[in-house]
Scaffold this motif. Structure first.
Motif, PDB file in Angstrom:
ATOM      1  N   HIS A 156      46.681 -23.367  10.038  1.00 49.80           N
ATOM      2  CA  HIS A 156      45.227 -23.527   9.954  1.00 49.80           C
ATOM      3  C   HIS A 156      44.652 -24.200  11.202  1.00 49.80           C
ATOM      4  O   HIS A 156      43.530 -24.707  11.170  1.00 49.80           O
ATOM      5  N   VAL A 163      42.690 -24.478  14.501  1.00 46.10           N
ATOM      6  CA  VAL A 163      41.594 -23.760  15.142  1.00 46.10           C
ATOM      7  C   VAL A 163      41.787 -23.872  16.650  1.00 46.10           C
ATOM      8  O   VAL A 163      41.855 -24.981  17.194  1.00 46.10           O
ATOM      9  N   ASP A 223      40.625 -22.972  20.556  1.00 45.88           N
ATOM     10  CA  ASP A 223      39.600 -22.540  21.496  1.00 45.88           C
ATOM     11  C   ASP A 223      40.283 -21.822  22.650  1.00 45.88           C
ATOM     12  O   ASP A 223      40.951 -22.450  23.477  1.00 45.88           O
ATOM     13  N   LEU A 279      35.755 -29.926  16.388  1.00 46.80           N
ATOM     14  CA  LEU A 279      35.751 -29.117  15.186  1.00 46.80           C
ATOM     15  C   LEU A 279      34.474 -29.388  14.390  1.00 46.80           C
ATOM     16  O   LEU A 279      33.953 -30.503  14.394  1.00 46.80           O
ATOM     17  N   THR A 280      33.964 -28.377  13.702  1.00 48.14           N
ATOM     18  CA  THR A 280      32.779 -28.545  12.867  1.00 48.14           C
ATOM     19  C   THR A 280      33.157 -28.430  11.396  1.00 48.14           C
ATOM     20  O   THR A 280      34.169 -27.816  11.036  1.00 48.14           O
ATOM     21  N   GLN A 321      31.812 -26.645   9.230  1.00 43.89           N
ATOM     22  CA  GLN A 321      31.730 -25.255   8.811  1.00 43.89           C
ATOM     23  C   GLN A 321      33.046 -24.509   9.024  1.00 43.89           C
ATOM     24  O   GLN A 321      33.285 -23.465   8.411  1.00 43.89           O
ATOM     25  N   GLU A 322      33.898 -25.031   9.881  1.00 41.38           N
ATOM     26  CA  GLU A 322      35.173 -24.372  10.169  1.00 41.38           C
ATOM     27  C   GLU A 322      36.301 -24.825   9.236  1.00 41.38           C
ATOM     28  O   GLU A 322      37.405 -24.292   9.304  1.00 41.38           O
ATOM     29  N   ASP A 341      38.584 -25.159   5.959  1.00 43.12           N
ATOM     30  CA  ASP A 341      38.999 -24.279   4.871  1.00 43.12           C
ATOM     31  C   ASP A 341      39.051 -25.119   3.591  1.00 43.12           C
ATOM     32  O   ASP A 341      40.039 -25.800   3.322  1.00 43.12           O
TER      33      ASP A 341
END
Length: 245
Positions: free
Chosen positions: A2, A4, A6, A37-38, A40-41, A43
């Motif tokens: 998981h 994220v 860039d 990280l936001t 909204q990202e 899980d």
């Protein structure tokens, strides 16, 4: 799985130099270019499938994750390192609050550990532990206060990562169903053993090695020193590759 990523950005990179004779440390680093990280990202389904949620600095992303966890009855554990207002303002979202001596000193000006641990506990956490380095650790759970002295007679070489190791071991101990005092003693042992070898990870003992140490006071280095050699070889090869480039 998981993570994220860039694409094209760089992660902050830091090398820790540990000086074993003076027990000093220096850090050489290069700042990263990746964004923050936001919320909204995140899980939500993955986070709320856990038994424990381990957090550090309580920024907006961590706060959102903690709220989801609390809604689902998941235990929120926090690594309160250096004192910061964000963590202080969201202590009510934390179930197991483990603070460093640095964080403690940011809140209090005395060593009345029991009174001050209870002051934090009254703000929400059911367990509060303060790690005090060579002085051991203290904590409260419910009405019970405990003090655990640091283990003596060990050849301490490197304290890098000792706090992080303590936190991981504490969650491992909670998974055994132990109370906070048992968890803290186990975590102190894991962290102490780690510090007898150079490196932040190489000296971390497994569960059986730790339990044997707690029972007998003897550290079985059979598997630990294999990892020390593995990490040393990996570092040497990485340096060679970097110079080759």
């Amino acid at each position: 799985s998981h993570m994220v990523v860039d694409e094209g950005a760089k992660t902050t990179f830091v090398v820790c130099l540990a000086e074993k004779n003076k027990m000093g440390r220096s850090f050489l680093g290069r700042g990263g270019t990746r964004r923050q990280l936001t919320a909204q990202e995140l899980d939500k389904d993955y986070i709320t499938s856990a038994k424990y949620l381990h957090l550090g600095h309580m920024g907006p992303v961590q706060v959102q994750a903690a709220k989801w966890a609390r809604e689902c009855g998941i235990t929120v554990v926090d690594d309160a390192g250096a004192y910061n207002k964000d963590t202080d303002e969201h202590t009510d979202l934390i179930d197991v609050f483990i603070a460093s001596e640095s964080y403690y000193d940011g809140l209090f000006q005395d060593e009345n550990y029991e009174k001050n641990c209870r002051a934090i506990q009254q703000r929400g956490p059911r367990i509060v532990v303060v790690t005090l380095g060579a002085k051991g650790c203290v904590g409260v759970e419910g009405d019970r206060y405990f003090e655990i002295p640091a283990f003596q007679g060990l050849n301490i070489l490197d304290t890098t990562g000792a706090g992080d190791v303590f936190h991981g071991a504490f969650i491992c101990a909670m998974l055994q169903g132990w109370d906070a005092e048992q968890c803290a003693r186990f975590s102190s042992a894991v962290s102490a053993i780690k510090c007898t070898r150079l490196g932040g990870r190489a000296g971390i003992p497994d569960f059986q090695t730790t339990m044997k140490f707690l029972e007998t006071g003897v550290i079985d280095y059979t598997e630990i020193d294999k990892r020390v050699e593995f990490y040393r070889d990996g570092l040497v090869n990485s340096i060679k590759a970097a110079y080759a480039d």
